[in-house]
Design a protein around this motif. Structure first.
Motif, PDB file in Angstrom:
ATOM      1  N   ASP A 166     -10.408   5.838   5.084  1.00  0.00           N
ATOM      2  CA  ASP A 166      -9.401   4.876   4.633  1.00  0.00           C
ATOM      3  C   ASP A 166      -8.542   5.410   3.495  1.00  0.00           C
ATOM      4  O   ASP A 166      -7.426   4.941   3.290  1.00  0.00           O
ATOM      5  CB  ASP A 166     -10.075   3.574   4.171  1.00  0.00           C
ATOM      6  CG  ASP A 166     -10.656   2.789   5.322  1.00  0.00           C
ATOM      7  OD1 ASP A 166     -10.181   2.971   6.468  1.00  0.00           O
ATOM      8  OD2 ASP A 166     -11.581   1.998   5.089  1.00  0.00           O
ATOM      9  N   THR A 167      -9.053   6.371   2.744  1.00  0.00           N
ATOM     10  CA  THR A 167      -8.325   6.858   1.573  1.00  0.00           C
ATOM     11  C   THR A 167      -7.790   8.271   1.725  1.00  0.00           C
ATOM     12  O   THR A 167      -6.950   8.703   0.937  1.00  0.00           O
ATOM     13  CB  THR A 167      -9.224   6.814   0.321  1.00  0.00           C
ATOM     14  OG1 THR A 167     -10.401   7.601   0.555  1.00  0.00           O
ATOM     15  CG2 THR A 167      -9.618   5.378   0.001  1.00  0.00           C
ATOM     16  N   LEU A 168      -8.273   9.009   2.723  1.00  0.00           N
ATOM     17  CA  LEU A 168      -7.788  10.369   2.955  1.00  0.00           C
ATOM     18  C   LEU A 168      -7.564  10.582   4.443  1.00  0.00           C
ATOM     19  O   LEU A 168      -8.490  10.481   5.248  1.00  0.00           O
ATOM     20  CB  LEU A 168      -8.796  11.400   2.437  1.00  0.00           C
ATOM     21  CG  LEU A 168      -8.454  12.864   2.720  1.00  0.00           C
ATOM     22  CD1 LEU A 168      -7.170  13.278   2.008  1.00  0.00           C
ATOM     23  CD2 LEU A 168      -9.620  13.776   2.314  1.00  0.00           C
ATOM     24  N   ILE A 177     -13.616   9.046  -1.470  1.00  0.00           N
ATOM     25  CA  ILE A 177     -12.968   9.703  -0.342  1.00  0.00           C
ATOM     26  C   ILE A 177     -13.605   9.212   0.960  1.00  0.00           C
ATOM     27  O   ILE A 177     -14.809   9.322   1.170  1.00  0.00           O
ATOM     28  CB  ILE A 177     -13.096  11.228  -0.442  1.00  0.00           C
ATOM     29  CG1 ILE A 177     -12.362  11.735  -1.697  1.00  0.00           C
ATOM     30  CG2 ILE A 177     -12.527  11.896   0.798  1.00  0.00           C
ATOM     31  CD1 ILE A 177     -10.882  11.465  -1.695  1.00  0.00           C
ATOM     32  N   SER A 178     -12.781   8.642   1.822  1.00  0.00           N
ATOM     33  CA  SER A 178     -13.231   8.091   3.099  1.00  0.00           C
ATOM     34  C   SER A 178     -12.066   8.162   4.074  1.00  0.00           C
ATOM     35  O   SER A 178     -10.931   8.499   3.684  1.00  0.00           O
ATOM     36  CB  SER A 178     -13.667   6.631   2.910  1.00  0.00           C
ATOM     37  OG  SER A 178     -12.532   5.800   2.703  1.00  0.00           O
ATOM     38  N   ASN A 180      -4.496   1.461   6.562  1.00  0.00           N
ATOM     39  CA  ASN A 180      -5.308   2.034   5.497  1.00  0.00           C
ATOM     40  C   ASN A 180      -4.588   1.969   4.166  1.00  0.00           C
ATOM     41  O   ASN A 180      -3.399   1.956   4.098  1.00  0.00           O
ATOM     42  CB  ASN A 180      -5.619   3.504   5.816  1.00  0.00           C
ATOM     43  CG  ASN A 180      -6.445   3.646   7.061  1.00  0.00           C
ATOM     44  OD1 ASN A 180      -7.173   2.732   7.428  1.00  0.00           O
ATOM     45  ND2 ASN A 180      -6.334   4.776   7.721  1.00  0.00           N
ATOM     46  N   ARG A 185       0.794   5.492   0.515  1.00  0.00           N
ATOM     47  CA  ARG A 185       0.088   6.709   0.902  1.00  0.00           C
ATOM     48  C   ARG A 185       0.887   7.900   0.394  1.00  0.00           C
ATOM     49  O   ARG A 185       2.029   8.118   0.792  1.00  0.00           O
ATOM     50  CB  ARG A 185      -0.100   6.792   2.409  1.00  0.00           C
ATOM     51  CG  ARG A 185      -0.851   8.052   2.840  1.00  0.00           C
ATOM     52  CD  ARG A 185      -0.981   8.147   4.344  1.00  0.00           C
ATOM     53  NE  ARG A 185      -1.891   7.135   4.856  1.00  0.00           N
ATOM     54  CZ  ARG A 185      -1.969   6.775   6.137  1.00  0.00           C
ATOM     55  NH1 ARG A 185      -1.154   7.340   7.017  1.00  0.00           N
ATOM     56  NH2 ARG A 185      -2.822   5.872   6.522  1.00  0.00           N
ATOM     57  N   ILE A 225     -11.503   7.071  -6.854  1.00  0.00           N
ATOM     58  CA  ILE A 225     -11.343   6.601  -5.481  1.00  0.00           C
ATOM     59  C   ILE A 225     -12.355   7.325  -4.610  1.00  0.00           C
ATOM     60  O   ILE A 225     -12.428   8.558  -4.611  1.00  0.00           O
ATOM     61  CB  ILE A 225      -9.922   6.882  -4.949  1.00  0.00           C
ATOM     62  CG1 ILE A 225      -8.875   6.140  -5.777  1.00  0.00           C
ATOM     63  CG2 ILE A 225      -9.804   6.474  -3.485  1.00  0.00           C
ATOM     64  CD1 ILE A 225      -7.464   6.470  -5.376  1.00  0.00           C
ATOM     65  N   LYS A 236     -12.702  17.091   2.024  1.00  0.00           N
ATOM     66  CA  LYS A 236     -13.113  15.878   1.309  1.00  0.00           C
ATOM     67  C   LYS A 236     -13.644  16.209  -0.077  1.00  0.00           C
ATOM     68  O   LYS A 236     -13.312  15.544  -1.062  1.00  0.00           O
ATOM     69  CB  LYS A 236     -14.173  15.129   2.115  1.00  0.00           C
ATOM     70  CG  LYS A 236     -13.644  14.393   3.327  1.00  0.00           C
ATOM     71  CD  LYS A 236     -14.769  13.856   4.184  1.00  0.00           C
ATOM     72  CE  LYS A 236     -15.648  12.883   3.439  1.00  0.00           C
ATOM     73  NZ  LYS A 236     -16.702  12.308   4.311  1.00  0.00           N
ATOM     74  N   SER A 277      -3.699   5.682  -0.996  1.00  0.00           N
ATOM     75  CA  SER A 277      -4.428   6.642  -0.165  1.00  0.00           C
ATOM     76  C   SER A 277      -3.650   7.950  -0.199  1.00  0.00           C
ATOM     77  O   SER A 277      -2.544   8.027  -0.752  1.00  0.00           O
ATOM     78  CB  SER A 277      -4.591   6.127   1.264  1.00  0.00           C
ATOM     79  OG  SER A 277      -3.338   5.837   1.848  1.00  0.00           O
ATOM     80  N   HIS A 314      -2.960  -0.211  -4.333  1.00  0.00           N
ATOM     81  CA  HIS A 314      -3.763   0.224  -3.190  1.00  0.00           C
ATOM     82  C   HIS A 314      -3.188   1.558  -2.720  1.00  0.00           C
ATOM     83  O   HIS A 314      -2.091   1.605  -2.175  1.00  0.00           O
ATOM     84  CB  HIS A 314      -3.673  -0.816  -2.074  1.00  0.00           C
ATOM     85  CG  HIS A 314      -4.612  -0.586  -0.936  1.00  0.00           C
ATOM     86  ND1 HIS A 314      -4.531   0.519  -0.109  1.00  0.00           N
ATOM     87  CD2 HIS A 314      -5.660  -1.310  -0.472  1.00  0.00           C
ATOM     88  CE1 HIS A 314      -5.473   0.454   0.804  1.00  0.00           C
ATOM     89  NE2 HIS A 314      -6.177  -0.639   0.607  1.00  0.00           N
ATOM     90  N   ARG A 344       0.830  -1.193   0.000  1.00  0.00           N
ATOM     91  CA  ARG A 344       0.000   0.000   0.000  1.00  0.00           C
ATOM     92  C   ARG A 344       0.872   1.254   0.000  1.00  0.00           C
ATOM     93  O   ARG A 344       1.895   1.287   0.673  1.00  0.00           O
ATOM     94  CB  ARG A 344      -0.933  -0.012   1.210  1.00  0.00           C
ATOM     95  CG  ARG A 344      -1.745  -1.301   1.272  1.00  0.00           C
ATOM     96  CD  ARG A 344      -2.659  -1.416   2.459  1.00  0.00           C
ATOM     97  NE  ARG A 344      -3.408  -2.670   2.393  1.00  0.00           N
ATOM     98  CZ  ARG A 344      -4.418  -2.972   3.181  1.00  0.00           C
ATOM     99  NH1 ARG A 344      -4.810  -2.114   4.122  1.00  0.00           N
ATOM    100  NH2 ARG A 344      -5.053  -4.125   3.045  1.00  0.00           N
TER     101      ARG A 344
END
Length: 311
Positions: free
Chosen positions: A213-215, A210-211, A311, A141, A208, A194, A179, A177, A139
């Motif tokens: 988990d992603t931001l 925006i949640s 995440n 980020r 993607i 957001k 974020s 994956h 993953r």
């Protein structure tokens, strides 16, 4: 109230007001962090670890450095939830791919924190091979301080926005994956942020949702900012649990310049303070942590932030 002879943050056990300092009990090792080295291709304003093209206070970790701790995890059958790789910029470390392979061998999610600014190109084929083998366990980020070019480049420098977005597009098109890590650079509601990031991703055809988990939007880190010390009474006053703090379940490995062996630290945020150095093995680091650093208050207890690598 008797005033302590110590200034704020100086004494491990009491505050400047002579109150008992808050501490965090170690519960179990859930996340293991590796700082790949403090060298970075950017020199961002207010970088909490002062990474830059000239800061080599933390040396590059090697495969042998990392393997020592992965082996310790395996030998003790500790059940990690995740591993994190931070820096500096991890993709400047010449050993990054073999380090990732070693970490991924544990079969848990491995999160790499990257600025994604012109650093992925040299590793594209090997990253694709890792993704093919380990799928969503790998993953990334990406640090995108703001959804506008002007504010992002105000922190990271002119010309940094477009290359970062290009890397995000490549990661998305190749089904990594991913974020995003933003920063609270001025007073802006979570909903506004957001929406701004969502519109930016849509513009670049990055689908993607925006949640949380992603931001992740982190509080701004200013070492000189005056914040209150954390006492034992703060937990009840703030309705915050000490076991929810990062240092209850997380440890970070660093290798200081000029030192032969890596060290275990209590926190990903406090890399240079010897008082947060807990030894050379994970086992000897499993001890309670007294919160005698401004970042303990600003980032964790009061800010409610987390570096969780799940995440």
């Amino acid at each position: 109230m008797e005033v302590s002879k110590y200034a704020k943050w100086e004494n491990r056990y009491t505050t400047a007001k002579n109150e008992e300092r808050g501490s965090v009990p170690f519960t179990s090792l859930k996340t293991l962090w590796f700082n790949s080295g403090t060298l970075c291709n950017l020199a961002c304003d207010n970088c909490y670890i002062e990474s830059s093209p000239k800061n080599d206070r933390l040396a590059y970790l090697t495969l042998a450095d990392v393997k020592k701790y992965i082996d310790e995890v395996k030998e003790n059958s500790w059940q990690l939830e995740s591993i994190g790789i931070t820096g500096g910029e991890p993709f400047l470390n010449p050993h990054i791919i073999e380090i990732l392979e070693e970490c991924l061998s544990l079969g848990v999610p491995v999160l790499v924190l990257t600025n994604a600014h012109k650093v992925l190109k040299r590793w594209e084929k090997k990253l694709l091979a890792l993704k093919e083998q380990y799928s969503d366990l790998l993953r990334l980020r990406v640090s995108l301080d703001h959804y506008t070019k002007e504010i992002h480049e105000g922190e990271r420098g002119e010309g940094t926005f477009a290359p970062t977005m290009k890397s995000l597009e490549w990661l998305y098109l190749n089904e990594f994956h991913i974020s995003i890590a933003g920063r609270s650079l001025f007073k802006e509601s979570q909903e506004v942020a957001k929406q701004g990031y969502g519109n930016l991703l849509k513009k670049h055809k990055i689908d993607i949702e925006i949640s949380p988990d992603t931001l992740v939007i982190f509080p701004e880190m200013k070492a000189t900012e005056d914040v209150p010390e954390i006492t034992v009474d703060c937990w009840n006053i703030l309705n915050v649990s000490p076991t929810d703090q990062m240092c209850s379940t997380q440890r970070m490995i660093v290798k200081r310049k000029g030192e032969a062996s890596p060290k275990v630290l209590a926190c990903t945020l406090i890399a240079y303070n010897k008082e947060f150095e807990l030894g050379e093995t994970l086992l000897e680091s499993f001890k309670d942590i007294h919160l005698n650093h401004p970042f303990c208050a600003k980032f964790c207890v009061l800010g409610g932030a987390s570096c969780s690598s799940t995440n």
